[in-house]
Design a protein around this motif. Structure first.
Motif, short mmCIF file in Angstrom:
data_model
loop_
_atom_site.label_atom_id
_atom_site.label_comp_id
_atom_site.label_asym_id
_atom_site.label_seq_id
_atom_site.Cartn_x
_atom_site.Cartn_y
_atom_site.Cartn_z
N HIS A 182 55.32 49.81 62.87
CA HIS A 182 54.07 49.09 63.13
C HIS A 182 54.22 47.57 63.06
CE1 HIS A 182 51.61 52.70 63.23
NE2 HIS A 182 52.36 53.15 62.25
N PHE A 183 55.16 47.09 62.26
CA PHE A 183 55.30 45.65 62.05
C PHE A 183 56.78 45.27 62.10
CE2 PHE A 183 51.57 47.07 59.67
CZ PHE A 183 50.59 46.34 60.31
N SER A 184 57.07 44.15 62.75
CA SER A 184 58.47 43.72 62.88
C SER A 184 59.05 43.22 61.56
CB SER A 184 58.60 42.65 63.95
OG SER A 184 57.80 41.53 63.63
N ASP A 185 58.20 42.66 60.71
CA ASP A 185 58.63 42.22 59.39
C ASP A 185 57.40 42.11 58.49
OD1 ASP A 185 57.43 39.58 59.61
OD2 ASP A 185 59.16 38.95 60.78
N LYS A 186 57.63 41.81 57.23
CA LYS A 186 56.50 41.83 56.29
C LYS A 186 55.54 40.66 56.48
CE LYS A 186 58.61 39.70 52.24
NZ LYS A 186 58.84 39.88 50.82
N ARG A 187 55.94 39.61 57.18
CA ARG A 187 55.01 38.52 57.52
C ARG A 187 53.95 38.98 58.50
NH1 ARG A 187 57.84 33.80 60.25
NH2 ARG A 187 58.58 35.60 61.35
N VAL A 196 47.26 33.88 49.84
CA VAL A 196 48.66 34.32 49.96
C VAL A 196 49.43 33.36 50.85
CG1 VAL A 196 50.15 36.15 50.90
CG2 VAL A 196 48.17 36.75 49.47
N ILE A 197 48.85 33.00 51.97
CA ILE A 197 49.50 32.08 52.91
C ILE A 197 49.72 30.71 52.26
CG2 ILE A 197 49.14 30.77 55.05
CD1 ILE A 197 47.80 33.34 56.16
N ASN A 198 48.73 30.23 51.53
CA ASN A 198 48.83 28.90 50.91
C ASN A 198 49.94 28.82 49.86
OD1 ASN A 198 46.72 28.02 52.48
ND2 ASN A 198 45.19 28.16 50.86
N ARG A 199 50.35 29.95 49.32
CA ARG A 199 51.40 29.94 48.29
C ARG A 199 52.80 30.08 48.86
NH1 ARG A 199 47.86 33.87 45.46
NH2 ARG A 199 49.42 35.40 46.03
N ASN A 200 52.94 30.15 50.18
CA ASN A 200 54.26 30.40 50.77
C ASN A 200 54.48 29.51 51.99
OD1 ASN A 200 56.10 31.90 52.76
ND2 ASN A 200 56.51 32.91 50.80
N PRO A 201 55.44 28.59 51.92
CA PRO A 201 55.68 27.67 53.05
C PRO A 201 56.01 28.38 54.37
CG PRO A 201 56.78 26.87 51.09
CD PRO A 201 56.27 28.24 50.76
N ALA A 202 56.75 29.47 54.33
CA ALA A 202 57.08 30.18 55.57
C ALA A 202 55.82 30.78 56.20
CB ALA A 202 58.11 31.27 55.30
N LEU A 203 54.91 31.26 55.38
CA LEU A 203 53.65 31.80 55.91
C LEU A 203 52.76 30.68 56.43
CD1 LEU A 203 52.85 34.54 53.23
CD2 LEU A 203 53.87 34.84 55.51
N GLN A 204 52.79 29.54 55.77
CA GLN A 204 52.02 28.39 56.27
C GLN A 204 52.52 27.98 57.65
OE1 GLN A 204 52.23 25.25 53.33
NE2 GLN A 204 51.62 26.65 51.70
N GLU A 205 53.83 28.01 57.82
CA GLU A 205 54.41 27.68 59.12
C GLU A 205 53.97 28.69 60.18
OE1 GLU A 205 58.82 27.48 61.12
OE2 GLU A 205 58.63 26.92 59.02
N ARG A 206 53.98 29.96 59.82
CA ARG A 206 53.55 31.01 60.75
C ARG A 206 52.08 30.84 61.11
NH1 ARG A 206 51.91 33.88 63.94
NH2 ARG A 206 52.47 36.00 64.48
N GLU A 207 51.25 30.45 60.15
CA GLU A 207 49.83 30.22 60.41
C GLU A 207 49.65 29.04 61.38
OE1 GLU A 207 45.57 30.89 59.35
OE2 GLU A 207 47.36 32.09 59.65
N LEU A 208 50.43 27.99 61.20
CA LEU A 208 50.37 26.85 62.12
C LEU A 208 50.79 27.27 63.52
CD1 LEU A 208 51.75 23.98 59.86
CD2 LEU A 208 49.39 24.29 60.65
N HIS A 209 51.80 28.10 63.60
CA HIS A 209 52.24 28.61 64.91
C HIS A 209 51.12 29.42 65.57
CE1 HIS A 209 54.83 30.19 68.02
NE2 HIS A 209 54.44 31.41 67.69
N LYS A 210 50.42 30.22 64.78
CA LYS A 210 49.30 31.01 65.30
C LYS A 210 48.24 30.08 65.89
CE LYS A 210 45.78 32.43 62.86
NZ LYS A 210 44.92 33.05 61.86
#
Length: 190
Positions: free
Chosen positions: A47-52, A108-122
């Motif tokens: 269902h998901f390519s990775d946990k992000r 959750v996103i605010n506590r993780n730089p990689a997730l913040q980057e993914r949110e910006l990409h979105k």
């Protein structure tokens, strides 16, 4: 194990969000997410390519909500009026019942730089899709890009206000207010 219960992606999303909020994104594995709802890690990766991606699943639905607003705007609408229609349409995607989920997800996103980057990409992908839709209506390249970026910025500011603790206004009301502030700053009207 519960394998064939309907709504597997949604169950995995809920479980992931709960685990990320309680333990942290980095500390949670895909296997743990799957096990928490009685599934295998292999099922998770079907269902998901990775946990992000558990946090970003359904992004196309938000993009479509914006594009539906563009399509619903009158043919003679100015680019900024089209963006206002897109914002109205997109805010309907976030009824008040989604606010607790959105708050948790954003924390959750605010506590993780990689997730913040993914949110910006979105958000960048959303702005690009909105700009393309404006160009398809005959808006010039620079005006389409500018209007789309402004619309996504308004959405982002409104969303941040909407998920604040104690906030009770609807996302639509907040976005209308932020959009009004933008128009006041530029001396425009919608």
């Amino acid at each position: 194990m519960v394998r064939w219960e309907p709504g597997t992606p949604e169950r995995l999303q809920r479980a992931a969000l709960e685990l990320y909020a309680a333990r942290g994104f980095e500390e949670t594995t895909a296997a743990e997410i799957a096990q928490s709802v009685g599934l295998t890690e292999r099922t998770f990766f079907r269902h998901f390519s990775d946990k992000r991606e558990v946090l970003f699943h359904g992004q196309q639905l938000l993009v479509q909500a914006f594009l539906d607003g563009v399509a619903a705007a009158p043919p003679a609408a100015s680019p900024i009026e089209v963006v206002a229609a897109a914002l109205r349409s997109a805010t309907a995607f976030f009824p008040d019942e989604r606010r607790p989920h959105s708050r948790t997800r954003q924390s959750v996103i605010n506590r993780n730089p990689a997730l913040q980057e993914r949110e910006l990409h979105k958000l960048a992908s959303l702005a690009a899709a909105l700009a393309d839709a404006l160009r398809a209506r005959g808006v010039s390249d620079s005006a389409a890009t500018l209007a789309a970026e402004l619309g996504v910025t308004v959405f982002g500011i409104a969303f941040t206000q909407w998920i604040r603790e104690g906030e009770e206004r609807s996302l639509a009301d907040i976005a209308t207010g932020v959009f009004g502030e933008l128009l006041a700053l530029t001396g425009g009207s919608s």
